[in-house]
Design an enzyme around this catalytic site. Structure first.
Site, short mmCIF file in Angstrom:
data_model
loop_
_atom_site.label_atom_id
_atom_site.label_comp_id
_atom_site.label_asym_id
_atom_site.label_seq_id
_atom_site.Cartn_x
_atom_site.Cartn_y
_atom_site.Cartn_z
N ASP A 67 0.83 -1.21 0.00
CA ASP A 67 0.00 0.00 0.00
C ASP A 67 0.86 1.26 0.00
OD1 ASP A 67 0.96 -0.36 2.59
OD2 ASP A 67 -0.99 -0.84 3.43
N ASN A 129 -7.63 -3.32 14.04
CA ASN A 129 -9.03 -3.61 13.67
C ASN A 129 -9.12 -4.77 12.66
OD1 ASN A 129 -8.11 -2.46 11.33
ND2 ASN A 129 -9.55 -0.75 11.31
N HIS A 131 -7.33 -5.07 9.88
CA HIS A 131 -7.05 -4.77 8.47
C HIS A 131 -5.72 -5.39 8.03
CE1 HIS A 131 -5.00 -0.66 9.50
NE2 HIS A 131 -4.06 -1.46 9.09
N GLU A 136 -9.78 -2.10 5.09
CA GLU A 136 -10.46 -1.88 6.36
C GLU A 136 -11.64 -2.86 6.51
OE1 GLU A 136 -9.05 -0.07 8.42
OE2 GLU A 136 -8.42 1.87 7.66
#
Ligand code: GLP
Length: 233
Positions: A67, A129, A131, A136
């Protein structure tokens, strides 16, 4: 998914480094999928040391990073810079073979990965979380490389790398979940108590509410945890 638990992050780094070096020696034109964040840093350090000590040749290795931030005016805060400092500046990789997804044409990234022969070994961290990359919660499992709006949680978590939370980019471009799943082998590193909940959810039934849970549908994944990250399993 294979699970390997070790007392401390340094032992995990040794194991991940061994995987990278073994692949590079066996296949000098291998394709690596790389992650940023604090999780892989020690593994990259050990890889650099081993490459130096044993003259390991990265000149024909190709890399695709997971990313990159979008709307980030500062090279020093980019993931390209992170990789330069932690790995690329310290091994004999050819910069022309190092790739990051681009906001202008995200789809081309999947094509470029395919053209390179696919990713042989993908390194992953995991967000608190759940990811992976910047996928996400509730990202479709069939997603390809795409642009995302980061969640408040991720922006807060990543603020430690910036001067202030206001400087954290709000968007990123990331490999999709199906892009990641096409890698031939995947290693995920999770350390620290703040990852325990995400690690637990990753081992539950696959659900788009926990992006990392898709990995249980892949046949060749190893999860490396320290004691804290694996405490809820
Ligand atoms: C970031 C990155 C992810 C990384 C994750 C965990 O948002 N985009 O690729 O795995 O957060 O980061 P860390 O390893 O610093 O905990």
């Amino acid at each position: 998914m294979n699970l390997i638990v070790r007392d401390n992050p340094s032992e995990i780094a040794t194991l991940v480094c061994e995987k990278i070096i073994t692949l590079v020696k066996r296949k000098p034109d291998a394709v690596l999928g790389l992650a940023t964040g604090s999780s892989p840093v020690a593994s990259y350090q050990k890889t650099v040391e081993t490459a130096k000590n044993f003259d390991v040749d990265f000149s024909n290795i190709t890399t695709f990073n997971l990313d990159e931030y979008v709307d980030n005016p500062d090279y020093l805060q980019s993931y390209r810079h992170f990789m330069d400092v932690n790995l690329f500046d310290k091994i004999n990789i050819d910069r022309i073979n190092t790739h990051f997804p681009e906001v202008s044409n995200p789809k081309k990234y999947d094509e470029d990965i395919d053209l390179a022969g696919g990713i042989d070994l993908q390194i992953l961290g995991i967000g608190a979380n759940g990811h992976i990359g910047f996928n996400e919660p509730n990202t479709p499992f069939d997603s390809k490389t795409h642009v995302v709006n980061l969640t408040e949680k991720t922006i807060c978590d990543n603020a430690r790398f910036f001067k202030s939370i206001a400087d954290v980019p709000k968007r990123a471009v990331t490999m999709g979940l199906s892009t990641i799943m096409r890698a031939k082998e995947i290693l995920l590193i999770a350390t620290g108590a703040n990852k325990a909940q995400a690690v637990k959810k990753m081992f539950d039934a696959p659900s788009e509410t926990c992006p990392a849970s898709i990995l249980s549908l892949h046949g060749n994944v190893t999860v490396y945890c320290d004691k804290d990250a694996s405490s809820l399993l």
